[in-house]
Design an enzyme around this catalytic site. Structure first.
Site, PDB file in Angstrom:
ATOM      1  N   GLY A 210       0.782  -1.235   0.000  1.00  0.00           N
ATOM      2  CA  GLY A 210       0.000   0.000   0.000  1.00  0.00           C
ATOM      3  C   GLY A 210       0.809   1.278   0.000  1.00  0.00           C
ATOM      4  CB  THR A 211       4.334   2.135   0.268  1.00  0.00           C
ATOM      5  OG1 THR A 211       4.825   0.969  -0.353  1.00  0.00           O
ATOM      6  CG2 THR A 211       4.322   1.960   1.756  1.00  0.00           C
ATOM      7  CE  LYS A 213       5.287  -2.944  -3.081  1.00  0.00           C
ATOM      8  NZ  LYS A 213       4.533  -2.470  -1.911  1.00  0.00           N
ATOM      9  CG  HIS A 429      -8.618   0.731  30.899  1.00  0.00           C
ATOM     10  ND1 HIS A 429      -8.109  -0.483  31.298  1.00  0.00           N
ATOM     11  CD2 HIS A 429      -8.026   1.010  29.717  1.00  0.00           C
ATOM     12  CE1 HIS A 429      -7.249  -0.907  30.400  1.00  0.00           C
ATOM     13  NE2 HIS A 429      -7.181  -0.021  29.413  1.00  0.00           N
ATOM     14  CD  GLU A 430      -9.387   3.785  27.072  1.00  0.00           C
ATOM     15  OE1 GLU A 430      -8.348   4.370  26.698  1.00  0.00           O
ATOM     16  OE2 GLU A 430      -9.587   2.575  26.873  1.00  0.00           O
ATOM     17  CG  ASP A 506      -3.940  -1.541  27.329  1.00  0.00           C
ATOM     18  OD1 ASP A 506      -4.031  -1.049  26.205  1.00  0.00           O
ATOM     19  OD2 ASP A 506      -4.727  -1.302  28.257  1.00  0.00           O
TER      20      ASP A 506
END
Ligand code: ADP
Ligand code: MG
Ligand code: ZN
Length: 608
Positions: A210-211, A213, A429-430, A506
């Site tokens: 996806g860059t 090419k 938590h956040e 996490d």
């Protein structure tokens, strides 16, 4: 796939119909017509009729005797009777006189007809049957004709002008630079020939998916305005040994006829994999195809103007022979875009949609660190879709920001039902993550915190956005990252005295980070600058494999664990020191569900 034969059903079909009609005629119609005209009588009647002189004609057949005699009305009628062993019959008929009599000569087919029937007809029949079967089989095998080896279906690989130019490719300046030279060569090869330089025969574009090419190769074709032969490596993979090689031969033959031109082989790793990997038997077909490719690349004259471009995201798996000078001697890295590149890519794609004035693309680019060009294109499109859904005619900054989250975390799950108690846990938590991040000097500032669940399964998340682009990471930054990741769990422990499964992601990330620090970045006390893991497939996920003894592996685990423990302790400490703020912020987040970095910092820095 040759279709020169027309369907041949008719001939046999009509024979069949005619035969059926004749047989029906024979079996039903003739007997019907004859019925009533022929009368069967017994032998005695026949003899007495002969004697009384009524009979005018007798025909002796194999099993019956037919005769014509006068009936009661004195008219001629046909009678039959069974044939008896009667040697005196001929004498009797002859003596009577006036009777025409004969025995029917058994039918003898002509020798020619006999020959045709017994020898030619069966042969013709079987040949037809064979052909029929063959056609059937071919249909089953996908139109392939096993008799056509090596001919290769002469497909013309020329594609129309791609319509792409270098302007369509943003960022990737180094790759563009390298390819512009090739375009220049295709335009004036003489300039290069004069000085005695020959152009690289091939350039290999390598980079993560996806860059851009494929896009770059198309841009080269568009700029050079020459025929562009595009083929994917998988198209060479054939069922029969030799077919792929024939295709390669064919492709190069056509390319040389059309020179100057560009041959682009996408995903070349399908055929360019290292040979002889120790597998018994190997893959003959693939190897032959590769050998043919190597031969063809050696065989043509580089000065003529055939340039071969290839793209892959697995350069390490390619056969070394393919990479040696004279073949793909130039390697063009197409890496994930940096901040500037991302902004440029966003702008390129935003040109295609209608946007409001003054969109801050830099902000979006900063929020999408690590995204590929394809993902950025997707983000712009998602934003446009969102604008349509909300009934607007222009894309706004908000659309873009929301679509970043859609691409990262999936769509909002509006219908998800989460109890108030769980919402509270998620909020703490956040905020735990955000608070630990904000209190550590080396951490990126918090950009956004949300507890709206997403389709990816995330129940909430804290978005951190770096101010600029980072290329290096210090040990402190790496360690702080782990501390931030443990912050969520730490907050749960502190407030509720227990913890939930919500930290699984996490934990995964923190472990990965700590492991890299120990095994690859040389950031542990125990192992100095010793490489303990190697990365394979750096462009595809980057799996690692250990390169150390089993005992060392055990020590690595200990190191990793102690790093994470240390970070977790740090997070707990930070939260304890800021417990008041933790409650205040969590309450605020619970009420609003989504808060920005500014709101967060405002509350955090507000004096108590
Ligand atoms: P790959 O490197 O996997 O071959 P592609 O060239 O197929 O990637 O890129 C897919 C899409 O992503 C392109 O069609 C384009 O829309 C977008 N894209 C990727 N890189 C860029 C870039 N540098 N500039 C503009 N668009 C890009
Ligand atoms: Mg591609
Ligand atoms: Zn978390």
């Amino acid at each position: 796939m040759e279709e020169k034969k027309t369907p041949k059903k008719p001939l046999i079909f009509y024979y069949f119909v005619v035969m059926m009609v004749l047989m029906l005629f024979n079996a039903l119609v003739f007997p019907y017509l004859m019925r009533g005209r022929i009368t069967e009588v017994d032998y005695g009647t026949f003899l007495s009729q002969v004697d009384s002189g009524n009979v005018s004609r007798v025909e002796v057949e194999e099993s019956q005797i037919a005769f014509i005699a006068k009936n009661e009305e004195g008219k001629d009628a046909v009678y039959i009777t069974g044939r008896m062993d009667d040697p005196g019959l001929v004498d009797r008929l002859h003596k009577k006189g006036g009777i025409i009599f004969s025995e029917v000569i058994p039918k003898q087919n002509s020798p020619l007809l006999n020959f045709l029937l017994t020898w030619i007809l069966p042969v013709v029949f079987f040949v037809l049957l064979g052909q029929l079967l063959m056609r059937f089989m071919q249909k089953r095998m996908g139109g392939m004709n096993a008799m056509q080896f090596g001919k290769s279906n002469a497909k013309v690989y020329v594609q129309a002008q791609t319509g792409k130019t270098f302007d369509d490719v943003a960022g990737e300046d180094e790759a563009k630079e390298a390819l512009k030279e090739i375009v220049d060569f295709l335009h004036n090869p003489q300039k290069y020939a004069d000085i005695g330089a020959s152009m690289p025969k091939g350039a290999l574009l390598v980079g993560p998916p996806g860059t851009g090419k494929t896009l770059l190769a198309q841009a080269v074709a568009g700029e050079a305005k020459v025929p562009f032969f595009s083929i994917s490596g998988s198209e060479f993979v054939e069922m029969f040994v030799g077919m792929g090689a024939a295709k390669v031969r064919d492709l190069f033959k056509q390319a040389q006829e059309k020179a100057p031109c560009i041959v682009f082989i996408d995903e070349i790793d399908t055929i360019g994999k290292k040979r002889d990997t120790g597998m018994p038997g190997g893959n003959d077909e693939r190897e032959q195809t590769l050998n043919q490719l190597l031969t063809e690349m050696d065989g043509f004259d580089g000065k003529k103007g055939v340039v071969i471009l290839a793209a892959t995201n697995r350069p390490d798996s390619l056969d070394p022979a393919l990479l040696r000078p004279g073949r793909f001697d130039r390697r063009v890295p197409v890496e994930l875009p940096d901040l500037k590149g991302r902004e440029a890519i966003l702008r390129v794609h935003a040109r295609k949609v209608k946007t409001e004035e003054g969109i801050d693309y830099n902000a979006i680019a900063r929020a999408t660190s690590g995204a590929s060009g394809a993902e950025l294109a997707n983000i712009v499109n998602e934003a446009a879709l969102r604008a349509v859904k909300l009934g607007r005619s222009l894309v706004s900054q908000n659309d873009l920001e929301e679509s970043v989250e859609v691409v990262i975390a999936g769509y909002q799950r509006k219908g998800a039902v989460i109890s108030q108690k769980e919402k509270k846990i998620i909020a703490y938590h956040e905020i735990g993550h955000a608070l630990v991040a904000a209190r550590q000097t080396e951490s990126a500032p918090v950009h956004k915190i949300t507890i709206v669940p997403r389709t990816s399964g995330a129940l909430g998340y804290t978005m951190q956005v770096d101010e600029g682009e980072r290329v290096l990471m210090t040990r402190e930054e790496a360690f702080n990252k782990i501390a931030t990741l443990t912050g969520g769990r730490a907050a749960e422990e502190l407030v509720f005295g227990s913890f939930t499964s919500g930290a699984s992601n996490d934990i995964e990330q923190a472990t990965k980070m700590a492991r890299s620090m120990v095994t690859r970045y040389g950031m542990s006390r125990e192992f100095d600058m010793m490489a303990l893991e190697t990365v394979q497939n750096q462009y595809l996920g980057g799996d690692t494999s250990l390169t150390c003894a089993a005992g060392t592996a055990e020590k690595i685990d200990e190191e990793v664990l102690s790093l994470i423990r240390e970070a977790h302790d740090k997070a707990r400490r930070i939260l304890q020191e800021n417990e008041q703020k933790l409650h205040e912020l969590a309450d605020y987040l619970l009420g609003k569900e989504t808060i920005t970095g500014e709101e967060f910092m405002e509350i955090l820095n507000r004096p108590q």
